[in-house]
Design a protein around this motif. Structure first.
Motif, PDB file in Angstrom:
ATOM      1  N   ALA A  36       0.825  -1.211   0.000  1.00 17.37           N
ATOM      2  CA  ALA A  36       0.000   0.000   0.000  1.00 17.37           C
ATOM      3  C   ALA A  36       0.856   1.256   0.000  1.00 17.37           C
ATOM      4  CB  ALA A  36      -0.948  -0.004   1.207  1.00 17.37           C
ATOM      5  N   GLU A  37       2.007   1.192   0.672  1.00 16.76           N
ATOM      6  CA  GLU A  37       2.928   2.340   0.704  1.00 16.76           C
ATOM      7  C   GLU A  37       3.853   2.381  -0.510  1.00 16.76           C
ATOM      8  OE1 GLU A  37       4.982   1.842   4.363  1.00 16.76           O
ATOM      9  OE2 GLU A  37       3.277   2.468   5.607  1.00 16.76           O
ATOM     10  N   LYS A  38       3.620   1.494  -1.477  1.00 18.42           N
ATOM     11  CA  LYS A  38       4.392   1.431  -2.732  1.00 18.42           C
ATOM     12  C   LYS A  38       5.864   1.125  -2.492  1.00 18.42           C
ATOM     13  CE  LYS A  38       1.273   4.497  -5.255  1.00 18.42           C
ATOM     14  NZ  LYS A  38       1.168   5.732  -6.096  1.00 18.42           N
ATOM     15  N   TYR A  64       9.405  -7.106  -2.874  1.00 15.70           N
ATOM     16  CA  TYR A  64       9.983  -8.166  -3.713  1.00 15.70           C
ATOM     17  C   TYR A  64      11.059  -8.929  -2.947  1.00 15.70           C
ATOM     18  CZ  TYR A  64      12.719 -10.332  -7.438  1.00 15.70           C
ATOM     19  OH  TYR A  64      13.419 -11.227  -8.212  1.00 15.70           O
ATOM     20  N   ARG A  65      11.883  -8.196  -2.219  1.00 15.42           N
ATOM     21  CA  ARG A  65      12.939  -8.857  -1.449  1.00 15.42           C
ATOM     22  C   ARG A  65      12.344  -9.772  -0.378  1.00 15.42           C
ATOM     23  NH1 ARG A  65      17.085  -4.457   0.587  1.00 15.42           N
ATOM     24  NH2 ARG A  65      18.048  -6.339   1.436  1.00 15.42           N
ATOM     25  N   LYS A 123       2.047  -4.460 -10.820  1.00 18.92           N
ATOM     26  CA  LYS A 123       2.698  -3.150 -10.699  1.00 18.92           C
ATOM     27  C   LYS A 123       3.870  -2.978 -11.662  1.00 18.92           C
ATOM     28  CE  LYS A 123       1.536  -2.863  -5.768  1.00 18.92           C
ATOM     29  NZ  LYS A 123       0.670  -1.665  -5.830  1.00 18.92           N
ATOM     30  N   VAL A 124       4.357  -4.063 -12.241  1.00 19.45           N
ATOM     31  CA  VAL A 124       5.527  -3.947 -13.110  1.00 19.45           C
ATOM     32  C   VAL A 124       5.116  -3.363 -14.449  1.00 19.45           C
ATOM     33  CG1 VAL A 124       6.782  -5.803 -12.000  1.00 19.45           C
ATOM     34  CG2 VAL A 124       5.255  -6.327 -13.886  1.00 19.45           C
ATOM     35  N   ARG A 125       6.096  -2.717 -15.108  1.00 17.60           N
ATOM     36  CA  ARG A 125       5.819  -2.041 -16.369  1.00 17.60           C
ATOM     37  C   ARG A 125       6.556  -2.673 -17.543  1.00 17.60           C
ATOM     38  NH1 ARG A 125       2.266  -0.836 -13.819  1.00 17.60           N
ATOM     39  NH2 ARG A 125       1.545   1.207 -13.086  1.00 17.60           N
ATOM     40  N   SER A 126       7.818  -3.005 -17.377  1.00 19.19           N
ATOM     41  CA  SER A 126       8.590  -3.536 -18.500  1.00 19.19           C
ATOM     42  C   SER A 126       8.141  -4.956 -18.823  1.00 19.19           C
ATOM     43  CB  SER A 126      10.086  -3.517 -18.189  1.00 19.19           C
ATOM     44  OG  SER A 126      10.400  -4.459 -17.189  1.00 19.19           O
ATOM     45  N   ASN A 127       8.275  -5.329 -20.095  1.00 20.41           N
ATOM     46  CA  ASN A 127       7.855  -6.659 -20.538  1.00 20.41           C
ATOM     47  C   ASN A 127       8.694  -7.748 -19.889  1.00 20.41           C
ATOM     48  OD1 ASN A 127       5.868  -5.584 -22.204  1.00 20.41           O
ATOM     49  ND2 ASN A 127       7.264  -5.409 -23.953  1.00 20.41           N
ATOM     50  N   TRP A 161       8.966 -12.209 -15.898  1.00 19.74           N
ATOM     51  CA  TRP A 161       9.637 -12.802 -14.736  1.00 19.74           C
ATOM     52  C   TRP A 161       8.679 -12.917 -13.562  1.00 19.74           C
ATOM     53  CZ3 TRP A 161      12.913 -15.766 -12.589  1.00 19.74           C
ATOM     54  CH2 TRP A 161      13.413 -15.571 -11.303  1.00 19.74           C
ATOM     55  N   MET A 162       7.905 -11.863 -13.292  1.00 16.10           N
ATOM     56  CA  MET A 162       6.974 -11.900 -12.167  1.00 16.10           C
ATOM     57  C   MET A 162       5.833 -12.889 -12.423  1.00 16.10           C
ATOM     58  SD  MET A 162       8.304 -10.063  -9.915  1.00 16.10           S
ATOM     59  CE  MET A 162       6.959 -10.402  -8.806  1.00 16.10           C
ATOM     60  N   LYS A 163       5.353 -12.961 -13.673  1.00 19.12           N
ATOM     61  CA  LYS A 163       4.304 -13.944 -13.968  1.00 19.12           C
ATOM     62  C   LYS A 163       4.811 -15.359 -13.735  1.00 19.12           C
ATOM     63  CE  LYS A 163       1.823 -11.186 -17.420  1.00 19.12           C
ATOM     64  NZ  LYS A 163       1.514 -11.036 -18.869  1.00 19.12           N
ATOM     65  N   SER A 164       6.042 -15.608 -14.154  1.00 14.58           N
ATOM     66  CA  SER A 164       6.622 -16.927 -13.932  1.00 14.58           C
ATOM     67  C   SER A 164       6.752 -17.229 -12.444  1.00 14.58           C
ATOM     68  CB  SER A 164       7.992 -17.008 -14.618  1.00 14.58           C
ATOM     69  OG  SER A 164       8.618 -18.242 -14.381  1.00 14.58           O
TER      70      SER A 164
END
Length: 1145
Positions: free
Chosen positions: A604-606, A612-613, A637-641, A646-649
């Motif tokens: 919530a605090e971005k 992630y860590r 929240k991620v922007r780059s492809n 990586w996050m989807k995986s």
């Protein structure tokens, strides 16, 4: 393929020629300065082989021609240039001279075998010497010294150097001394002449101080042979006391120490001499030099350097003196450390004055100077570790009360002081903050040697955390609501909160390593858990930290790898507290909720990166609920492809592991899911137990988990095509995980097709039909057992394929290999009972070939090593009479008998259960002789395998830390051309062998890798079945190279063939390349490469493709390397092998 200096030397020569001819001011000087590192590269490059010339399309000898042209052009510029040009040229050759390895034979660009115009070079420089002024003569002498490898053969140059020693000009004499020193290092006869002249020069009262100082430094180079070193030492020792000039004596002490280090006879004498110069009568500079020379001698790794009480007493007396410079104090402390490490184990206890050393170090440790303080504490740490277990040294601890607890208290007191300073400064880049990290490392070194002091450490760490948690009594949070809300009441603001959180993060990292060490040592206990629980509550009840800190400490109590083993042991023993496991899981559930709440607040605090860590830490500890929750939020929240893939995986991976984690739990709601309890089959009947287990395992969740892992793998594969080799390890690791779960799915499917209840019939036909069906299932499950055994070997291959992998990740993967080996053994043995097949021996089905059993036992016994002798013995007893475990080839020492961690203890527990169960089943089968009893054996074997599989799946699964290290993979690329070098590709006529020139290039090698690589080895192989489309040509060589390593079916087998060749090469000095066993359909060849400075190797090989029909074929390859310690590392290949075409002319 990267061009080396051999391929670039012609270009360098042309550039230098253009620059020297240029009239642009400063252009020539810049070119000369640029040529100096290039000369060094040429010197480091070994003599090129024919393969180098073919690969770079060079004429043999071209490199030597142009390197000589460069030297000649520089000599020409030295002859006709101005003073600035001559100075730059001498500096260029001096740079190359200083970079030489004096311990090895010089074969560089200026050695006599590579310089072909020696007379012309000497003539041009001698012209300058004869016609120039003093500075020119000095520069010419300097050049003669740099060229000593070929100038030392010239009598006229030798005479010129010796005659310049008696010149009236100081600059010329100093240059002549430098040149004489260069010659003396190579020629014993010349060194003897120089020694005589030097003694006369040094003893003359007319010699100027500057010349005498340069002469004193020259003595260090007069050690070409041991006899010469002895003579030079004796002569210089007399000269040392004749002159009282301080600078002269400093230079003489340094030269004497270097001479003494080359002769074992002189070391004791030199140590005694240095002790004389440590007396109070000597000046501070002389005493500092003597300490530095002592440190030099002890740093040479000479273990027979005498360590006596007088040396220690003298050094300790220096530490007692006031107003001693910090640099000198650090040298003394470093010398003491080296002495402690060099002490023999049988040294008498009274050599080191322990009590005095302790008091001195205690006084030095609070020093505000970081180097002095750390060195002082390091001395005590090294001493406490060195004294552990020694006979004579052990009494030192008892007599002088140098207890490890004192060292621990000293370190933590120092940490506490530094923490207060860091909080006052509010700077994470301060020296004090760095020192805290170093002190925690020292503390871990001590506690790793003395794990029985864990209670003391935990108490001290708790006190430290209290000082960080409470800034003021009014800020202590007492309600549970406040612990979740964490109002910002820190009076010093957000900066202080960040500093405190970072300090607590260092404490957290220490605690994780500390607790894992206790688990491995077997000293984890409920007392430890209670103390850690209080410490975690202390952190979570304070509002002075970031949410990131609260989440990490909550995860600490939910680590099944640490605490799960304690629960298992308490349940296995007759512990009166039978609810220990339930209480731990209840407490874990409480902190699980707290972790999720804190993670929600972070998102919530971005604070996305800290979140992630936290997800990474949770995955490394096997907390898949927290991991799944965080990664599911971050993927939005991620922007780059690239990051999105990586996050989807990661989301698919974590979600699948969470499903596997919940698979065996009772279906009684979320709260029960959090209690990691499984009904014991011992409390159920045979059929009910098997049915219950089957109901839990044979479910949609298992298939869904498997499909999720496959989706994660596919998502990562699509992204890695775009990013190169960034996800090489991640793809390989996930593919292995998919294969393991697929094997489990297949096992469950096969077992589900075997009926539990066959009735109590005695009909011979039904019994035989039952046995036939049982045998068919056994054949299928035996194939899976072979697949699992191969997967274990592939996990082994992973641990040796990534040089920069951390030890903890390597250990986790080795444990996964052991887990696969265990499951392979269980599936191969639990259902195989030889007496079952006797009734159907004449049915035409035949009996299974049981070469597999010996390999399964050998594989598992090899991994157990010395950890469990009883289990290993029982494993060998399972084999049939007259059979022994097969001797399989294994070179990967890192994977064999690894140090058992907490997860491996769970594996060992399942292994013990499986071995005892299978042994009992086999014993029962040997006692049963009637058909009714035989019909019961499949039920018992099936129930046992279900039970083993259930326990096996309950072993916590952790992700190695290396999985989240996203960087291009360190591997190798292969480049090949044939002898004819056709630009359109590699061609060979039918019936002929294929001759290839090869280059093996290492890529993405980090500068901080912990090993030094030496030789490279490669296996090239091809089959007729490796045929490529004719139109593919050579353009296909680099395509789809990312996944060849983990998708090649024969990778494990080819790796073992290559390792066998490496072993043969280690026992035979020859055999640079060898042809393999060729049968027309399969051809292979082994090649050895010598690694150069650019991490390249060149060689050639011959492939017997004479039986290949017309067409294009892919050559596949596998490579490895040997480091300086003799360890073999497999190199992932980053490109596909070359394509060759068999065609008719």
């Amino acid at each position: 393929m990267e061009r080396n200096s051999v391929a670039c030397v012609m270009e360098w020569s042309i550039e230098l020629e253009k620059a020297l001819r240029s009239k642009k001011p400063g252009r020539s000087l810049k070119a000369i300065s640029e040529i100096s590192p290039r000369l060094q590269q040429l010197s480091k490059e070994p003599d090129p082989s024919p393969a180098v010339y073919h690969l770079f399309d060079l004429i043999p000898g071209e490199d030597k021609l142009f390197s000589n042209v460069i030297i000649l052009r520089l000599a020409n510029a030295f002859e006709f240039g101005d003073k600035h040009t001559r100075v730059c040229i001498v500096k260029a050759f001096l740079f190359e001279y200083k970079k030489r390895n004096k311990r090895k034979e010089y074969k560089g660009v200026l050695c006599k075998t590579r310089v072909h115009m020696q007379a012309e070079l000497l003539r041009r420089v001698k012209v300058v010497f004869d016609s120039g002024d003093v500075e020119d003569r000095a520069l010419a002498l300097g050049l003669f010294g740099c060229w000593a490898h070929f100038t030392k053969q010239s009598a006229s140059i030798q005479y010129l150097v010796l005659s310049s020693l008696v010149s009236s000009h100081v600059l010329e004499v100093q240059a002549a001394l430098f040149a004489a020193g260069c010659f003396a290092e190579l020629s014993d006869d010349f060194a003897c002449v120089v020694l005589e002249m030097l003694l006369h020069m040094m003893s003359s009262p007319e010699t100027l101080p500057a010349i005498r100082l340069a002469g004193a430094r020259l003595f260090a180079k007069l050690g070409c042979s041991q006899s010469l070193a002895n003579n030079a030492y004796k002569a210089s020792l007399k000269l040392l006391l004749e002159f009282s000039d301080e600078y002269y004596q400093v230079a003489m002490l340094v030269s004497l120490s270097k001479l003494a280090s080359r002769s074992t006879i002189l070391i004791s004498q030199q140590v005694d001499l240095l002790l004389l110069f440590l007396s109070h009568e000597k000046t501070l500079q002389l005493r500092a030099t003597a300490v530095r020379c002592l440190h030099f001698i002890f740093s040479q790794g000479i273990c027979h350097v005498p360590v006596n009480g007088y040396v220690v007493k003298t050094l300790l007396s220096i530490l007692d003196e006031p107003e001693i410079p910090t640099s000198m104090l650090c040298e003394v402390l470093q010398t003491l450390r080296k002495m402690i490490l060099c002490m023999p184990p049988n040294l008498p206890y009274d050599v080191l004055e322990s009590s005095k050393l302790l008091s001195i170090v205690e006084n030095a440790s609070p020093s505000p100077i970081m180097a002095e303080s750390l060195l002082a504490i390091s001395v005590l740490v090294d001493m406490s570790r060195r004294l552990k277990g020694g006979t004579g040294l052990g009494s030192l601890v008892r007599c002088f009360s140098l207890q490890p607890s004192q060292v621990i208290l000293l370190i933590i007191d120092r940490i506490t002081i530094l923490v207060k300073l860091v909080l006052d400064l509010c700077q994470t880049d301060s020296v004090e903050f760095q020192q805290v990290n170093c002190l925690f490392n020292l503390l871990f070194l001590v506690i790793r040697e003395y794990p029985d002091l864990h209670v003391l450490v935990l108490d001290q760490i708790s006190d430290l955390v209290k000082s960080l948690s409470y800034m003021d009594d009014n800020l202590v949070v007492t309600t549970e609501t406040d612990a979740f809300v964490h109002h910002s009441v820190d009076l010093k603001g957000e900066k202080s909160r960040i500093i405190r959180s970072k300090l607590l993060f260092k404490v957290y990292r220490f605690l994780v390593a500390f607790l894992e060490n206790l688990t491995e040592a077997g000293t984890i206990s409920t007392e430890v858990f209670d103390k850690v629980k209080l410490l975690v509550e202390l952190v979570c009840q304070s509002n002075l930290f970031e949410c990131y800190t609260y989440v990490l400490y909550s995860l600490l109590l939910r680590c099944q790898i640490i605490w799960g083993n304690m629960v298992n042991e308490s349940e296995g023993s007759r512990n009166p507290d039978r609810n220990l496991g339930i209480s731990l899981d209840n407490y874990s559930m409480k902190h699980e909720l707290r972790t999720i709440e804190c993670a929600k607040r972070m998102l919530a605090e971005k604070n996305n990166w800290p979140a992630y860590r936290v997800g990474v830490y949770a995955a490394c500890q096997g907390d898949w609920l927290t991991t799944t929750f965080i990664f599911k939020q971050l993927v939005l929240k991620v922007r780059s492809n690239s990051c999105s893939c990586w996050m989807k995986s990661l989301v698919q991976f974590a979600n699948s592991e969470r499903k596997l984690e919940l698979l065996l739990l009772p279906k009684q709601g979320l709260e029960t899911h959090k209690l990691h309890l499984t009904p014991s089959s011992n409390d159920l009947g045979c059929q009910d137990a098997a049915s219950s287990i089957k109901e839990h395992i044979c479910s949609k969740e298992l298939a869904a988990a498997y499909n999720g892992l496959c989706s994660s793998l596919e998502t990562l594969k699509v992204d890695d095509v775009k990013t190169g080799h960034t996800f090489y390890f991640q793809h390989w690791f996930l593919s292995l995980r998919v294969k393991v779960i697929r094997a489990v799915v297949d096992i469950v499917k096969i077992l589900g097709n075997i009926p539990f209840d066959q009735g109590n019939t005695t009909n011979n036909g039904k019994v035989e039909n039952l046995m036939v069906g049982y045998l068919m299932s056994l054949q299928k499950i035996t194939q899976i057992s072979q697949q699992l055994k191969r997967l274990a070997r592939e996990f082994d291959l992973v641990t040796t394929s990534f040089i920069d992998m951390d030890k903890k990740s390597s250990k986790i993967i080795s444990e996964l290999a052991m887990s696969c080996s265990l499951l392979a053994f269980c599936t191969g043995f639990a259902l195989y009972i030889p007496s079952l097949f006797k009734p159907i021996s004449n049915s035409g089905m035949g009996i299974l070939e049981r070469d597999l059993d010996a390999m399964l036992v050998q594989n598992l016994v090899g991994r157990l090593g010395n950890t469990n002798h009883e289990t290993s013995k029982n494993l060998c007893l399972l084999l049939e009479a007259g059979r022994n475990p097969m001797d399989c080839f294994h070179m990967q020492s890192r994977t064999q008998a690894c140090k058992i961690g907490s997860e491996a203890r769970d594996i060992l527990s399942v292994c013990n259960y499986a071995v005892s169960g299978i042994a009992g089943l086999k014993s029962k089968a040997n006692r049963v002789h009637n058909e009714e009893g035989l019909s019961q054996l499949p039920k018992d074997g099936l129930k046992l395998l279900y039970d083993i599989l259930t326990k096996w799946m309950q072993i916590p699964f952790r992700t190695p830390k290396y999985f989240f290290k996203l960087r291009p993979c360190c591997g190798s690329e292969l480049f090949a051309v044939n002898e004819t070098r056709n630009p359109d590709g590699i061609y060979v006529s039918p019936g002929f062998n294929l001759s290839l020139n090869l280059c093996l290039q290492l890529r993405n090698v980090a500068p901080d890798i912990p090993v030094r690589l030496k030789n490279l080895y490669c296996m090239l192989y091809s089959r007729v079945s490796f045929q490529e489309p004719t139109e593919s040509g050579v353009n296909n060589q680099q395509n789809q190279g990312s996944y060849q390593a983990c998708e090649t079916d024969d990778m494990v087998e080819m790796n073992e063939k290559l390792l066998q060749y490496v072993t043969e090469c280690s026992t035979k000095s020859s055999n640079k390349h060898r042809r393999g066993n060729n049968d027309g359909e399969f051809v292979n060849s082994f090649v050895r490469f010598e690694l150069n400075e650019r991490r390249q190797g060149f060689s050639n090989c011959l492939l017997d493709v004479s039986a290949f029909p017309v067409g294009s074929y892919r050559i596949k390859w596998h490579s490895c390397c040997i480091d300086s310690q003799g360890t073999c590392w497999t190199l992932p290949h980053l490109n596909l092998g070359p394509v060759f075409t068999v065609h008719r002319l």
